[in-house]
Enzyme design. Structure first.
Site, PDB file in Angstrom:
ATOM      1  N   SER A 121      21.772 -34.110  19.072  1.00 15.87           N
ATOM      2  CA  SER A 121      20.568 -33.637  18.549  1.00 15.87           C
ATOM      3  C   SER A 121      19.441 -34.306  18.764  1.00 15.87           C
ATOM      4  O   SER A 121      18.288 -33.867  18.508  1.00 15.87           O
ATOM      5  CB  SER A 121      20.584 -32.906  17.245  1.00 15.87           C
ATOM      6  OG  SER A 121      21.042 -34.108  16.254  1.00 15.87           O
ATOM      7  N   HIS A 142      22.945 -28.395  23.132  1.00 11.20           N
ATOM      8  CA  HIS A 142      22.554 -28.420  21.574  1.00 11.20           C
ATOM      9  C   HIS A 142      22.708 -27.134  20.816  1.00 11.20           C
ATOM     10  O   HIS A 142      21.855 -26.398  20.966  1.00 11.20           O
ATOM     11  CB  HIS A 142      21.178 -29.134  21.422  1.00 11.20           C
ATOM     12  CG  HIS A 142      20.875 -29.331  20.128  1.00 11.20           C
ATOM     13  ND1 HIS A 142      19.687 -29.493  19.461  1.00 11.20           N
ATOM     14  CD2 HIS A 142      21.666 -29.521  18.866  1.00 11.20           C
ATOM     15  CE1 HIS A 142      19.730 -29.497  18.536  1.00 11.20           C
ATOM     16  NE2 HIS A 142      20.818 -29.775  18.007  1.00 11.20           N
ATOM     17  N   GLU A 154      19.769 -25.224  22.914  1.00 11.47           N
ATOM     18  CA  GLU A 154      18.932 -25.960  23.812  1.00 11.47           C
ATOM     19  C   GLU A 154      19.600 -26.659  24.743  1.00 11.47           C
ATOM     20  O   GLU A 154      20.803 -27.300  24.809  1.00 11.47           O
ATOM     21  CB  GLU A 154      18.210 -27.060  23.154  1.00 11.47           C
ATOM     22  CG  GLU A 154      17.166 -26.907  22.215  1.00 11.47           C
ATOM     23  CD  GLU A 154      16.456 -28.248  21.458  1.00 11.47           C
ATOM     24  OE1 GLU A 154      15.518 -28.212  21.225  1.00 11.47           O
ATOM     25  OE2 GLU A 154      17.483 -29.046  20.830  1.00 11.47           O
ATOM     26  N   ASN A 192      14.156 -30.363  17.066  1.00 11.78           N
ATOM     27  CA  ASN A 192      14.281 -31.750  16.274  1.00 11.78           C
ATOM     28  C   ASN A 192      12.923 -32.411  16.162  1.00 11.78           C
ATOM     29  O   ASN A 192      12.632 -33.039  15.318  1.00 11.78           O
ATOM     30  CB  ASN A 192      15.669 -32.393  16.202  1.00 11.78           C
ATOM     31  CG  ASN A 192      16.653 -31.607  15.635  1.00 11.78           C
ATOM     32  OD1 ASN A 192      16.687 -31.014  14.770  1.00 11.78           O
ATOM     33  ND2 ASN A 192      17.994 -31.808  16.019  1.00 11.78           N
TER      34      ASN A 192
END
Length: 293
Positions: A121, A142, A154, A192
């Site tokens: 992440s 991800h 992602e 994130n």
């Protein structure tokens, strides 16, 4: 030409790993779910079975879909069992040295044309790829948590990732019924990079006494229409994972605005990591979660 992916390996039977195995098997892929712990494998398979049963009860999938998906998943304790996989996705703890060790051992048993992916992440895909014998066939895939429910994945290319690897990965994600967001290989990528500093700021808000746990979570749920408050979400993600991502951001971007809140560090040092340890910003040991501050 994009590689054809038929058999998928997943390293790690925890929350992310069993979720990826679940959606891949449901989409018709043969899956090898690997973990060094037999107990975690057993627990991961039970979680997949339970989550599929929940989907059946909601009429999202049929009983036949569930039976076929479970039959497509093979639990495995050895990396050797991943040897004939076309794609292997690593979901280990968010620590670079652990992931690099896994990739070094994995590449020794994989067929040369296999694609290797990380569900990291936050960690650099380019650096992780350098720990393998196939940086051109390495990519970041991800998934969001919980995997069966979240629509986004992602995709992150390292500097060496070739077009065929990217196209094959994009096609794989589409077959899972997920939407792709392509991110450049910067610390924490897109989701994130935005989400974790918000959570960290919520922890600073608690640390500085601006509001208590319940007030902060209520403010964001009712005032910003977030489905979960930021502290509740931190507990769900895992406070150790939150800290790891903030450390990657702080070190990778060298900006003080990403400094992890000392209170987050203290909770992790105490072993209060959120839901998985029954204590974090909430105590989950009773019938109802109770704030710990």
């Amino acid at each position: 030409m994009a590689a054809v992916i038929k058999k998928v390996g997943v390293i790690g039977a925890g929350q992310m790993g069993n979720g990826i195995a679940h959606v891949a098997a449901l989409a018709g892929f043969d899956v090898v779910l690997n973990d060094v712990s037999a107990d975690r494998l057993k627990s991961g398979m039970a979680t997949i079975n339970g989550n599929l049963a929940r989907q059946v009860s909601k009429k999202a999938v049929s009983e036949d879909d569930k039976t076929k998906a479970m039959a497509r998943i093979t639990p495995a304790e050895k990396l050797d069992d991943l040897a004939d996989c076309d794609l292997v996705i690593e979901t280990a703890v968010e620590k670079e040295e652990v992931k690099r060790k896994i990739f070094h051992e994995l590449c020794a048993v994989l067929k040369p044309e296999a694609i290797v992916a990380s569900d990291t992440s936050s960690i650099s895909i380019t650096r992780l790829a350098a720990a393998t014998d196939r940086p051109e066939r390495f990519i970041g895939i991800h998934f969001m948590n919980p995997v069966p429910l979240m629509e986004l994945v992602e995709l992150i290319r390292g500097i060496a990732t070739d077009d065929s690897t990217f196209e094959a990965s994009k096609e794989f994600v589409a077959k899972l019924g997920k939407q792709v967001a392509v991110s450049e290989d910067f610390p924490a990528f897109i989701v994130n990079r935005i989400l974790l500093p918000m959570i960290n700021e919520a922890i600073y808000t608690l640390y500085e006494g601006v509001g208590n746990v319940e007030a902060i979570d209520a403010a964001m749920k009712l005032g910003a229409h977030h489905p979960m408050g930021p502290l509740e979400l931190a507990d769900f993600i895992g406070l150790d994972t939150c800290l790891s991502i903030m450390q990657v951001l702080h070190e990778g971007l060298a900006d003080s605005k990403y400094r992890p809140c000392p209170l987050l560090v203290k909770y992790v040092e105490a072993g209060w990591l959120g839901r998985k340890t029954q204590r974090g910003f909430y105590d989950y040991r009773g019938a109802k979660p109770v704030p710990t501050r």
